[in-house]
Scaffold this motif. Sequence first.
Motif, PDB file in Angstrom:
ATOM      1  N   LEU A  53       2.367  55.191  61.189  1.00 21.65           N
ATOM      2  CA  LEU A  53       3.221  55.915  62.308  1.00 21.65           C
ATOM      3  C   LEU A  53       5.075  56.210  62.108  1.00 21.65           C
ATOM      4  O   LEU A  53       5.313  57.205  62.626  1.00 21.65           O
ATOM      5  CB  LEU A  53       2.986  54.441  63.303  1.00 21.65           C
ATOM      6  CG  LEU A  53       1.998  54.500  64.093  1.00 21.65           C
ATOM      7  CD1 LEU A  53       2.272  53.653  65.203  1.00 21.65           C
ATOM      8  CD2 LEU A  53       1.521  55.483  65.387  1.00 21.65           C
ATOM      9  N   LEU A  54       5.689  55.367  60.685  1.00 16.62           N
ATOM     10  CA  LEU A  54       7.420  55.452  61.447  1.00 16.62           C
ATOM     11  C   LEU A  54       6.841  56.583  60.247  1.00 16.62           C
ATOM     12  O   LEU A  54       7.581  57.080  60.255  1.00 16.62           O
ATOM     13  CB  LEU A  54       7.478  53.974  60.568  1.00 16.62           C
ATOM     14  CG  LEU A  54       7.403  53.274  61.429  1.00 16.62           C
ATOM     15  CD1 LEU A  54       8.061  51.656  61.103  1.00 16.62           C
ATOM     16  CD2 LEU A  54       8.245  53.396  62.860  1.00 16.62           C
ATOM     17  N   ASN A  55       6.054  56.715  58.754  1.00 13.97           N
ATOM     18  CA  ASN A  55       7.043  57.743  58.211  1.00 13.97           C
ATOM     19  C   ASN A  55       5.518  59.342  59.052  1.00 13.97           C
ATOM     20  O   ASN A  55       5.982  59.902  58.220  1.00 13.97           O
ATOM     21  CB  ASN A  55       5.852  57.448  56.653  1.00 13.97           C
ATOM     22  CG  ASN A  55       6.187  56.369  55.897  1.00 13.97           C
ATOM     23  OD1 ASN A  55       7.982  56.186  56.218  1.00 13.97           O
ATOM     24  ND2 ASN A  55       5.466  55.301  55.006  1.00 13.97           N
ATOM     25  N   SER A  56       5.099  59.300  59.666  1.00  7.79           N
ATOM     26  CA  SER A  56       4.459  59.991  60.257  1.00  7.79           C
ATOM     27  C   SER A  56       5.403  60.899  61.234  1.00  7.79           C
ATOM     28  O   SER A  56       4.933  61.673  62.447  1.00  7.79           O
ATOM     29  CB  SER A  56       3.364  60.124  60.238  1.00  7.79           C
ATOM     30  OG  SER A  56       2.058  59.626  60.180  1.00  7.79           O
ATOM     31  N   ARG A  57       7.075  59.811  61.588  1.00 12.97           N
ATOM     32  CA  ARG A  57       7.329  60.150  62.962  1.00 12.97           C
ATOM     33  C   ARG A  57       7.621  60.518  64.265  1.00 12.97           C
ATOM     34  O   ARG A  57       7.833  60.900  65.003  1.00 12.97           O
ATOM     35  CB  ARG A  57       8.135  61.714  62.588  1.00 12.97           C
ATOM     36  CG  ARG A  57       8.713  62.439  61.246  1.00 12.97           C
ATOM     37  CD  ARG A  57      10.408  61.608  60.773  1.00 12.97           C
ATOM     38  NE  ARG A  57      10.304  62.042  59.614  1.00 12.97           N
ATOM     39  CZ  ARG A  57      10.261  61.934  58.483  1.00 12.97           C
ATOM     40  NH1 ARG A  57       9.436  60.367  58.124  1.00 12.97           N
ATOM     41  NH2 ARG A  57      11.084  61.988  57.174  1.00 12.97           N
ATOM     42  N   PHE A  58       6.931  58.938  63.854  1.00 13.19           N
ATOM     43  CA  PHE A  58       6.199  58.373  65.524  1.00 13.19           C
ATOM     44  C   PHE A  58       7.026  57.370  65.736  1.00 13.19           C
ATOM     45  O   PHE A  58       7.761  56.521  64.987  1.00 13.19           O
ATOM     46  CB  PHE A  58       4.576  57.912  65.529  1.00 13.19           C
ATOM     47  CG  PHE A  58       3.890  59.140  65.420  1.00 13.19           C
ATOM     48  CD1 PHE A  58       3.890  60.248  67.427  1.00 13.19           C
ATOM     49  CD2 PHE A  58       3.350  59.982  64.949  1.00 13.19           C
ATOM     50  CE1 PHE A  58       2.378  60.924  67.000  1.00 13.19           C
ATOM     51  CE2 PHE A  58       2.069  60.503  64.332  1.00 13.19           C
ATOM     52  CZ  PHE A  58       1.726  61.742  65.220  1.00 13.19           C
ATOM     53  N   GLU A  59       7.316  56.905  66.542  1.00 12.61           N
ATOM     54  CA  GLU A  59       7.836  55.733  67.581  1.00 12.61           C
ATOM     55  C   GLU A  59       6.986  54.074  66.951  1.00 12.61           C
ATOM     56  O   GLU A  59       5.884  54.686  67.687  1.00 12.61           O
ATOM     57  CB  GLU A  59       8.495  55.737  68.935  1.00 12.61           C
ATOM     58  CG  GLU A  59       9.220  54.192  69.404  1.00 12.61           C
ATOM     59  CD  GLU A  59      10.297  54.511  70.285  1.00 12.61           C
ATOM     60  OE1 GLU A  59      10.144  53.428  71.589  1.00 12.61           O
ATOM     61  OE2 GLU A  59       9.618  55.505  71.311  1.00 12.61           O
ATOM     62  N   PHE A  60       7.541  53.602  66.695  1.00  8.53           N
ATOM     63  CA  PHE A  60       6.371  52.064  66.449  1.00  8.53           C
ATOM     64  C   PHE A  60       7.088  51.281  67.612  1.00  8.53           C
ATOM     65  O   PHE A  60       8.015  50.845  67.806  1.00  8.53           O
ATOM     66  CB  PHE A  60       6.818  51.586  65.121  1.00  8.53           C
ATOM     67  CG  PHE A  60       5.447  50.340  65.286  1.00  8.53           C
ATOM     68  CD1 PHE A  60       4.119  50.052  64.835  1.00  8.53           C
ATOM     69  CD2 PHE A  60       5.748  49.260  66.054  1.00  8.53           C
ATOM     70  CE1 PHE A  60       3.506  49.372  64.988  1.00  8.53           C
ATOM     71  CE2 PHE A  60       4.587  48.031  65.609  1.00  8.53           C
ATOM     72  CZ  PHE A  60       4.144  48.551  65.213  1.00  8.53           C
ATOM     73  N   PRO A  61       6.079  50.909  68.837  1.00 11.65           N
ATOM     74  CA  PRO A  61       6.424  50.677  69.824  1.00 11.65           C
ATOM     75  C   PRO A  61       7.236  48.885  69.767  1.00 11.65           C
ATOM     76  O   PRO A  61       6.559  47.931  68.923  1.00 11.65           O
ATOM     77  CB  PRO A  61       5.010  50.363  70.973  1.00 11.65           C
ATOM     78  CG  PRO A  61       4.663  51.485  70.396  1.00 11.65           C
ATOM     79  CD  PRO A  61       4.289  51.357  68.901  1.00 11.65           C
ATOM     80  N   VAL A  62       7.929  48.555  70.412  1.00 13.71           N
ATOM     81  CA  VAL A  62       8.559  47.180  69.580  1.00 13.71           C
ATOM     82  C   VAL A  62       7.970  46.412  71.459  1.00 13.71           C
ATOM     83  O   VAL A  62       9.995  46.342  71.782  1.00 13.71           O
ATOM     84  CB  VAL A  62       9.864  47.283  69.869  1.00 13.71           C
ATOM     85  CG1 VAL A  62      11.153  45.804  69.575  1.00 13.71           C
ATOM     86  CG2 VAL A  62      10.708  48.472  68.826  1.00 13.71           C
ATOM     87  N   SER A  63       7.525  45.763  70.628  1.00  8.91           N
ATOM     88  CA  SER A  63       6.202  44.901  72.217  1.00  8.91           C
ATOM     89  C   SER A  63       5.936  44.889  71.272  1.00  8.91           C
ATOM     90  O   SER A  63       5.083  44.033  70.598  1.00  8.91           O
ATOM     91  CB  SER A  63       5.966  45.993  72.934  1.00  8.91           C
ATOM     92  OG  SER A  63       5.091  47.183  72.667  1.00  8.91           O
ATOM     93  N   ARG A  64       4.836  43.431  72.469  1.00  5.33           N
ATOM     94  CA  ARG A  64       4.131  42.779  71.971  1.00  5.33           C
ATOM     95  C   ARG A  64       2.281  43.246  72.103  1.00  5.33           C
ATOM     96  O   ARG A  64       1.492  43.890  73.224  1.00  5.33           O
ATOM     97  CB  ARG A  64       3.535  41.103  72.498  1.00  5.33           C
ATOM     98  CG  ARG A  64       2.312  40.196  72.104  1.00  5.33           C
ATOM     99  CD  ARG A  64       2.447  39.135  73.300  1.00  5.33           C
ATOM    100  NE  ARG A  64       1.613  38.116  72.936  1.00  5.33           N
ATOM    101  CZ  ARG A  64       2.224  36.957  71.527  1.00  5.33           C
ATOM    102  NH1 ARG A  64       3.066  37.201  71.494  1.00  5.33           N
ATOM    103  NH2 ARG A  64       0.871  36.524  70.831  1.00  5.33           N
ATOM    104  N   ILE A  65       1.660  43.831  70.750  1.00  4.58           N
ATOM    105  CA  ILE A  65       0.671  44.599  70.635  1.00  4.58           C
ATOM    106  C   ILE A  65      -0.837  43.837  70.385  1.00  4.58           C
ATOM    107  O   ILE A  65      -0.658  42.997  69.341  1.00  4.58           O
ATOM    108  CB  ILE A  65       0.377  45.775  69.309  1.00  4.58           C
ATOM    109  CG1 ILE A  65       2.067  46.553  69.727  1.00  4.58           C
ATOM    110  CG2 ILE A  65      -0.516  46.706  68.899  1.00  4.58           C
ATOM    111  CD1 ILE A  65       3.021  47.336  68.869  1.00  4.58           C
TER     112      ILE A  65
END
Length: 493
Positions: A53-65
């Motif tokens: 996700l990060l290397n594809s330029r998406f935002e990784f949610p900063v939460s409990r997943i």
Amino acid sequence: MPLATVYSRAKLGINAPLVTVEVHLSGGLPAFNIVGLPEATVRESRDRVRSALLNSRFEFPVSRITVNLAPADLPKEGGRFDLPIAIGILLASGQVPAAPLESLELIGELGLSGELRAVDAALPAAVQASIAGHCLILPAANTGLASIVDDTGVREADSLLAVAAHLHGQHSLPFARASEEPIDSEKYPDLSEVRGQVGAKRALEIAAAGGHSLLLSGPPGTGKTLLANRLPGILPPLTEAERLDIATVQSVAGQALRLHRPFRSPHHTASAAALVGGGSHPRPGEISLAHHGILFLDELSEFPRKVLEVLREPMESGEVVISRAAKQLTFPAKFQLIAAMNPCPCGYDGDENKDCRCTPDQIQRYRGKISGPLLDRIDLRITVPRLPPGILQQSCQAETSATVRERVCAARARQYQRSPNINARLSADEVATLCALDTPSKQFMLRAEQKLGISARAHHRLVKIARTIADLDKAENIALSHLREALLYRGEI
């Protein structure tokens, strides 16, 4: 939306049960948990998904997943859930729209850069998705296998970004490309290369026409392996159903697609698990990889007896059941057994040109590795003698595989007109109705049973061999001559 649902498919033998991937984002300390009976490979997807996700330029949610793989009692294995988990996170965090996912299934392993890598058991997933009326997105490396199923709606993707663009409607993923390899593309050695051995060639033709098992016995160098390797060239072409069955087993085993009849020839050091399949995560064995094809066991007497005994049940049922503490899997195993062996350890028992150096006890132990019940299940048993001197230097015009194959295909066509099964797979009721004997033939069989001690199984197999010989002769009914020839191929080895 903090809760998202994505659909995928698990791997369970040759089946692909539906798995619902539920992703929930909640407050609290950042965490990433996967529940639903995931195995180690599935749990490790947390790191692969985050990096992809990060290397594809998406935002990784900063939460409990929290990711739930339902049903919870179905074991999940492999990296096939990476893509649906990643899309579920994007959906729950509002980075992709939800509408296209209602009738969509996703399978694929993610690399750290976001690229999609191939997974095994893609074909069963494509078939089940087609039945459910869903579109399936697979890694591009898998679609050559999955696209042999007509009208599945399989699309191919090479990266997570490509899947996201498809969901946004920016760039539609292409439909899977069909394999360009034609059916029966394999070039088999020709039967005309085998000099002499008229009786063995006749037995090979009968075995091909009726799907019968065959055991070739004789001194070394008489052409037993040579004959067996030419059997695929005289077998009929694959039907669409057989083609799909073979590809399904190859997909589950993680093998490359080969659209011709399998010819499996395991070494005599193979274990019982290698033949029938098994492992902590059960996979198909050699008999399943030979489904709708040939299992050739060269040097049959060199196999351990306990290994050969595992063939007995699959030869009758056409399937193998592998039981484990957590699950029971069934793999198809409708194979044609072709075996070759020497008559004794030195190989020259009964040879007129060379003296046998084996003692009677050695010969008995050597042949005793093949049990009576297994030998009784082999339809045709024939001795391949040494060729007369000078026959290899003689010029003769032998029949080609194409000529023999025409007769075999015609005989198979007559069998399918009577029954959906070939002669070797006829049930006892079908033998009674489709292989009726006249009075002289019944009297002949009665005398044979009395003198040779033929079992009930051997009786049915003799009648089925006679039915195949009658089909090759274009005869409507089994004649006494057909039974007499069939009895010649049930000799003791």
